[in-house]
Structure formats: C-alpha cells, structure tokens
Scaffold this motif. Structure first.
Motif, PDB file in Angstrom:
ATOM      1  N   HIS A 282      12.118  23.552  17.512  1.00 40.57           N
ATOM      2  CA  HIS A 282      11.253  22.373  17.489  1.00 40.57           C
ATOM      3  C   HIS A 282      11.763  21.361  16.455  1.00 40.57           C
ATOM      4  N   ARG A 283      12.149  21.873  15.303  1.00 35.34           N
ATOM      5  CA  ARG A 283      12.638  20.987  14.253  1.00 35.34           C
ATOM      6  C   ARG A 283      13.924  20.295  14.693  1.00 35.34           C
TER       7      ARG A 283
ATOM      8  N   MET B 148       0.839  -1.198   0.000  1.00 38.35           N
ATOM      9  CA  MET B 148       0.000   0.000   0.000  1.00 38.35           C
ATOM     10  C   MET B 148       0.882   1.260   0.000  1.00 38.35           C
ATOM     11  N   ARG B 149       0.336   2.309  -0.590  1.00 41.25           N
ATOM     12  CA  ARG B 149       1.100   3.544  -0.713  1.00 41.25           C
ATOM     13  C   ARG B 149       0.877   4.434   0.513  1.00 41.25           C
ATOM     14  N   VAL B 150       1.959   5.037   1.024  1.00 45.76           N
ATOM     15  CA  VAL B 150       1.828   5.952   2.158  1.00 45.76           C
ATOM     16  C   VAL B 150       2.452   7.289   1.788  1.00 45.76           C
ATOM     17  N   LEU B 151       1.782   8.364   2.182  1.00 47.73           N
ATOM     18  CA  LEU B 151       2.371   9.686   2.015  1.00 47.73           C
ATOM     19  C   LEU B 151       2.944  10.100   3.362  1.00 47.73           C
ATOM     20  N   ALA B 152       4.273  10.315   3.413  1.00 47.46           N
ATOM     21  CA  ALA B 152       4.943  10.717   4.640  1.00 47.46           C
ATOM     22  C   ALA B 152       5.235  12.209   4.569  1.00 47.46           C
ATOM     23  N   VAL B 153       4.748  12.955   5.560  1.00 41.04           N
ATOM     24  CA  VAL B 153       4.907  14.411   5.523  1.00 41.04           C
ATOM     25  C   VAL B 153       5.764  14.848   6.702  1.00 41.04           C
ATOM     26  N   GLU B 154       6.919  15.402   6.418  1.00 43.60           N
ATOM     27  CA  GLU B 154       7.874  15.743   7.481  1.00 43.60           C
ATOM     28  C   GLU B 154       8.827  16.801   6.942  1.00 43.60           C
ATOM     29  N   ASP B 155       8.995  17.905   7.702  1.00 40.24           N
ATOM     30  CA  ASP B 155       9.856  18.981   7.198  1.00 40.24           C
ATOM     31  C   ASP B 155      11.324  18.735   7.495  1.00 40.24           C
ATOM     32  N   ASP B 156      11.603  17.997   8.563  1.00 40.46           N
ATOM     33  CA  ASP B 156      13.004  17.779   8.910  1.00 40.46           C
ATOM     34  C   ASP B 156      13.557  16.571   8.166  1.00 40.46           C
ATOM     35  N   CYS B 157      14.707  16.774   7.514  1.00 41.73           N
ATOM     36  CA  CYS B 157      15.207  15.717   6.624  1.00 41.73           C
ATOM     37  C   CYS B 157      15.639  14.454   7.371  1.00 41.73           C
ATOM     38  N   VAL B 158      16.139  14.614   8.607  1.00 40.95           N
ATOM     39  CA  VAL B 158      16.561  13.426   9.369  1.00 40.95           C
ATOM     40  C   VAL B 158      15.342  12.595   9.770  1.00 40.95           C
ATOM     41  N   SER B 159      14.337  13.287  10.316  1.00 38.94           N
ATOM     42  CA  SER B 159      13.120  12.582  10.727  1.00 38.94           C
ATOM     43  C   SER B 159      12.451  11.944   9.506  1.00 38.94           C
ATOM     44  N   ALA B 160      12.477  12.679   8.385  1.00 42.88           N
ATOM     45  CA  ALA B 160      11.857  12.159   7.160  1.00 42.88           C
ATOM     46  C   ALA B 160      12.553  10.881   6.711  1.00 42.88           C
TER      47      ALA B 160
ATOM     48  N   GLU C 144       4.001  19.710  13.557  1.00 43.38           N
ATOM     49  CA  GLU C 144       4.499  21.067  13.384  1.00 43.38           C
ATOM     50  C   GLU C 144       5.376  21.177  12.147  1.00 43.38           C
ATOM     51  N   MET C 145       4.943  22.013  11.226  1.00 46.92           N
ATOM     52  CA  MET C 145       5.714  22.192   9.988  1.00 46.92           C
ATOM     53  C   MET C 145       5.483  23.608   9.479  1.00 46.92           C
ATOM     54  N   PRO C 146       6.441  24.148   8.711  1.00 44.48           N
ATOM     55  CA  PRO C 146       6.201  25.468   8.129  1.00 44.48           C
ATOM     56  C   PRO C 146       5.162  25.374   6.998  1.00 44.48           C
ATOM     57  N   GLU C 147       4.724  26.544   6.542  1.00 48.04           N
ATOM     58  CA  GLU C 147       3.739  26.658   5.437  1.00 48.04           C
ATOM     59  C   GLU C 147       2.364  26.149   5.831  1.00 48.04           C
ATOM     60  N   MET C 148       2.217  24.822   5.968  1.00 46.65           N
ATOM     61  CA  MET C 148       0.928  24.309   6.439  1.00 46.65           C
ATOM     62  C   MET C 148       1.237  23.165   7.399  1.00 46.65           C
ATOM     63  N   ASN C 149       0.760  23.284   8.662  1.00 44.83           N
ATOM     64  CA  ASN C 149       1.089  22.231   9.622  1.00 44.83           C
ATOM     65  C   ASN C 149       0.148  21.039   9.494  1.00 44.83           C
TER      66      ASN C 149
ATOM     67  N   ILE D 106      15.125  25.643  24.491  1.00 44.61           N
ATOM     68  CA  ILE D 106      15.008  26.870  23.683  1.00 44.61           C
ATOM     69  C   ILE D 106      13.580  27.016  23.158  1.00 44.61           C
ATOM     70  N   GLU D 107      13.021  25.922  22.688  1.00 46.19           N
ATOM     71  CA  GLU D 107      11.649  25.984  22.163  1.00 46.19           C
ATOM     72  C   GLU D 107      10.691  26.485  23.237  1.00 46.19           C
ATOM     73  N   SER D 108      10.831  25.925  24.459  1.00 50.20           N
ATOM     74  CA  SER D 108       9.855  26.307  25.479  1.00 50.20           C
ATOM     75  C   SER D 108      10.059  27.770  25.886  1.00 50.20           C
ATOM     76  N   ALA D 109      11.314  28.244  25.946  1.00 47.84           N
ATOM     77  CA  ALA D 109      11.545  29.659  26.257  1.00 47.84           C
ATOM     78  C   ALA D 109      10.926  30.546  25.174  1.00 47.84           C
ATOM     79  N   ALA D 110      11.072  30.132  23.910  1.00 43.79           N
ATOM     80  CA  ALA D 110      10.538  30.936  22.812  1.00 43.79           C
ATOM     81  C   ALA D 110       9.017  30.961  22.851  1.00 43.79           C
ATOM     82  N   ARG D 111       8.411  29.819  23.175  1.00 40.83           N
ATOM     83  CA  ARG D 111       6.940  29.772  23.227  1.00 40.83           C
ATOM     84  C   ARG D 111       6.418  30.638  24.363  1.00 40.83           C
TER      85      ARG D 111
END
Lengths: 351, 126
Positions: free
Chosen positions: B64-65, A1-13, A53-58, B85-90
């Motif tokens: 956060h990232r 099955m296909r999954v869409l993974a959405v993550e802004d940080d490259c390590v976590s992604a 939490e992500m930029p642009e649209m969370n 740092i995140e919690s201080a900023a929030r």
C-alpha cells in the motif's frame, strides 16, 4: 496558518509538504498517527491533513483520538485516502473526519479543501471571542478557576435533557442547546461594573454591599441589551442578555433584579441558575471550602419550586453522574496544568 | 531522446502528472524522483522480506505504501503492480503473491533504468 501533515511514506510526505508550503501554509510533518497526536497535544495545530493507512496509528484512529478529547478549539481533519468506497467514507466520517482527499491528490483540490477547512475554523472565532469576553469579566475574580468551562457543560447537559421532553420540544432544540453553551459563560459579565471593594471583599457582604453586588445582573443585562438592539439578527446576544439579567431570579418570585416568577423567568435563566449554584457549591471559593456532590444535590433539591424550576431539577437529577464527571474532568485538567507550569509561575498566576 | 525511448518512458513515468503534482517546479520534481528511487529500493527489500515470511498484514501495508508513493511519483506502472500485490494480500491469496512480486520487480528495474535516461531536467541529474 499552520498545518500538520501526517504521512508515513517519505515521497508522498515530500509532495504534500511542498504543496502546502506552495499554498502559503506553515507545515510540520509527522510519520504516523501516534507522532501526530503528540504534536496535536501541544495545541499548536487546528488543521490536520492525514494519510489514512499508516503503521502504529492510522488516520481513522487518529481522528477518533482527536474527537475523544476536549480541545480549546476545533481541529479540522482531512483524510487522504485511496479507499473511495462508501463504507470507508462512512467509517472515516464516524471517526470524526471533516473531509476527504483521494490519493494521489491533485494540489489544486488540496487547496480547495484546505480553504473550506479554514472557513469552518474561522466561524469558531466568534465563539472564541464570546468566551474571551466572559473570561475577561471573570479575570477580576480569579478565585473561580474553570467556573465558566464547567458551567457551560452543565448548561449543555440540562438543555440536552430538556430538549427530549415533549413540553420543551418547540423551544429547546440542538440550536438552542448550542446557543446556551455559547452564551452561558456571559452570565456574570456585569461584574466588571462592580467596585473591587465589594467584588473582592473576602468576608461577608453588608446589606448595602450586597445591593451593589446585585447590580451585576442589571449591568450585564443592559450591556448585552445594547448589543442585541444593534444586532437584532444575532440570537446569541438575545439569549446572553436574558441569561445575564435573569440568572439570579428565583422560581418563587423572590429573586433579583426584577422578582420574576415561575415561567416569567426565561428558560435559559432557569437553567443557568441551577448550573451556576451547583458549581458554586461544589468548588472552593475564597470564603468557603468545596462541598461534596451529595450535599450539593440535597441543597439543590431543597430549592425545588422555591429557588429553582422543578423541571430543571428533574433534568439535573437524571444526569447527576454527568455533572460529577464534568467536575472530575476539570479537576484533572487543573492538576495537569499545574504540573506543566513551574511553581513560581503558578504562584504569580494565583496572585 | 529518441521517439521510441520517449514512448517507453511515458508508461514508466507520467511526466505531465508529475509536474502537476510538483506544481511545475522542475527541481523539486527531480528531488522527488531521486527520493522515490532511493526509498523504493528499501521498500522493495522490505516487501520481499514480508512475502518470504508470509506476513500478509505486512505485505498489504508495505504494498500500500509503495502504491501511494508510486502514485505520487507519477509512476503508473509501479502503482498498478503494487496495487495488485496489496489486493492479493488483503484477500489472503498467498499463492498469487510471488508472481505479482516478480512483475513488480520487473517494473521497478524498468523504472530504475529509464529515469536516469530522462534528460529533460538537467538540474535534477546534476
């Protein structure tokens, strides 16, 4: 099955993608909600794992955007979050998230949550098969466009309204409305048994041909009756049988095939009758142009107590605007669809 | 690797946790660490810039990232410093941020110094 993974940080992604692939999923990644939403619009994704939490649209906004639209199938969304306080979970659920995964996630937990998602999505397959069956029957009569899609929306609106009435409290609940939505598209399934010379005849039917056409209610009813007998536990088959058999009955007892009178006609049949006629009136058919909502409304009111159940008419009048809105929504979709397809293809589909 | 080195490295990097997250794939774990180091320099620079321009919204988001990335890369020290740092900023406690940023920098240099010394996965360093 296909999954869409959405993550802004490259390590976590990277870790998310590796885990998903390890569990046998086909993975596409997006860097934020906006990018994810564009991918979801392609209709290729039913399972989404998104960071919160992500930029642009969370992730929460992504959920909201997904739930605001009608999709051809359900989209299951798991939010990955480091917010584990109750308030955040409620916010996520309200936005339409299906499940949560605490960050940083353990791969085994991800696997279990995805399995739950797959199970939920597989339940939807039954509904899809039912609808496919209805579409198959409709395919012989392609002039009706999104008739089934609109009709089940109308049925849902009417059912939801009646569920709030004291009179129907015991019979009409959320489950009933759900079944109605699911099975109303099967109302004309018996048309598969009507010969082309009658079904596809562009002009007016002769009395003899009309008698043949009327058989579709009996054919549909008895086909579904055989299925309902074989699977007595499947409530949707019972309702589907009643709808197919009785959606052309009239409240004053002059309808077909059995000339049932008033409340002898099952409620689902009385609801479907209004939804079916309203849609037939307000959309273009090979033998007639579309008429306006206002005119259709007058014609339906005229049928109060003769063709239609007065209660169902009352429910219709309370939700006229919703009916208009459904019609408009499917018109827009039809325009979008035709814009997407090259003209030659539209032509061949039309044929 | 000497014993005291191992103890030091353990607080910087939780190897067992990293291996669980990478489903036992040593080569992949090496790639994750390399990527984390590469992106970490960049993220730290962005965070410093946001602190300098007192943009608390951006500080919170970048911290956060970094917190999420450190948690995934199994670097608990960095994760904790980024969370502070995140919690201080929030909470918009601007005065506390520079000192916390200093702690994060310190932790980052420890991480950057320790990780290449780990010789338990030759494929990763090759």
């Amino acid at each position: 099955m296909r999954v869409l993974a959405v993550e802004d940080d490259c390590v976590s992604a990277e870790i998310l993608e590796n885990s998903l692939k390890h569990f046998g999923f086909e993975v596409t990644t997006a860097k934020n909600g906006r990018e994810a939403f564009e991918l979801i619009r392609t209709g290729r994704y039913r399972l989404v794992v998104s960071d919160w939490e992500m930029p642009e649209m969370n992730g929460v906004e992504l959920c909201r955007q997904i739930r605001q639209r009608q999709w051809s199938s359900y989209i299951y969304v798991i939010l990955v979050t480091s917010h584990n306080e109750v308030g955040s979970v409620v916010e996520g659920l309200n936005a339409g998230a299906d499940d949560f995964l605490a960050k940083p996630f353990q791969p085994e937990e991800l696997r279990v949550r995805l399995r739950t998602g797959e199970r939920i999505l597989s339940l939807e397959s039954r509904d899809v098969v039912i609808f496919a069956l209805a579409k198959l029957a409709e395919s012989r009569d392609p002039e009706t466009g999104a008739h089934l899609e609109r009709m089940r929306e109308y049925c849902r609106i009417l059912g939801e309204e009646l569920s709030r009435w004291d009179k129907f409290r015991h019979d009409v609940d959320g489950q009933y409305v759900q079944l109605l939505y699911l099975t109303s598209p099967l109302h004309d399934i018996g048309k598969v048994g009507i010969p082309d010379r009658v079904l596809l005849k562009p002009g007016r039917l002769t009395p003899e041909e009309f008698e043949i056409m009327k058989q579709h209610a009996v054919i549909g009813g008895s086909t579904l009756d055989a299925a309902a007998r074989a699977y007595p536990e499947a409530q949707f088959l019972t309702m589907a049988r009643e709808i197919a058999l009785t959606h052309h009955e009239r409240y004053d007892g002059t309808g077909y095939p059995r000339s049932l009178h008033g409340e002898e006609i099952p409620l689902c049949g009385r609801i479907t009758a209004v939804a079916d006629v309203y849609d037939a009136l307000t959309t273009r058919r090979v033998y007639k142009p579309a008429i306006s909502h206002e005119t259709a409304r007058e014609m339906i009111i005229e049928g109060r107590g003769t063709q239609f159940d007065p209660d169902v008419i009352e429910a219709f009048l309370r939700h006229e605007e919703d009916f208009v809105e459904v019609g408009r929504r499917f018109d827009e979709q039809a325009v979008l669809q035709s814009e997407k397809q090259p003209p030659a293809l539209v032509h061949s589909v039309g044929v | 690797m000497k014993q005291e080195d191992q103890a030091q490295a353990a607080t910087v990097l939780d190897i067992e946790d990293l291996m669980t997250r990478c489903l036992g794939n040593i080569e992949f774990a090496g790639r994750v660490l390399a990527k984390f180091q590469e992106s970490g320099d960049e993220h730290l620079a962005e965070l410093e810039q946001a602190v300098a321009s007192q943009d608390t919204e951006a500080v919170a988001q970048l911290a956060h990232r970094l917190k999420g990335a450190s948690a995934n890369a199994a670097a608990p020290g960095l994760c904790a410093r980024a969370a502070e740092i995140e919690s201080a900023a929030r909470q918009r406690s601007l005065r506390e941020i520079p000192a916390r940023l200093e702690n994060l920098r310190h932790e980052w240099s420890r991480f950057a110094a320790e990780v290449p010394r780990l010789d338990w996965f030759p494929e990763a360093t090759a």
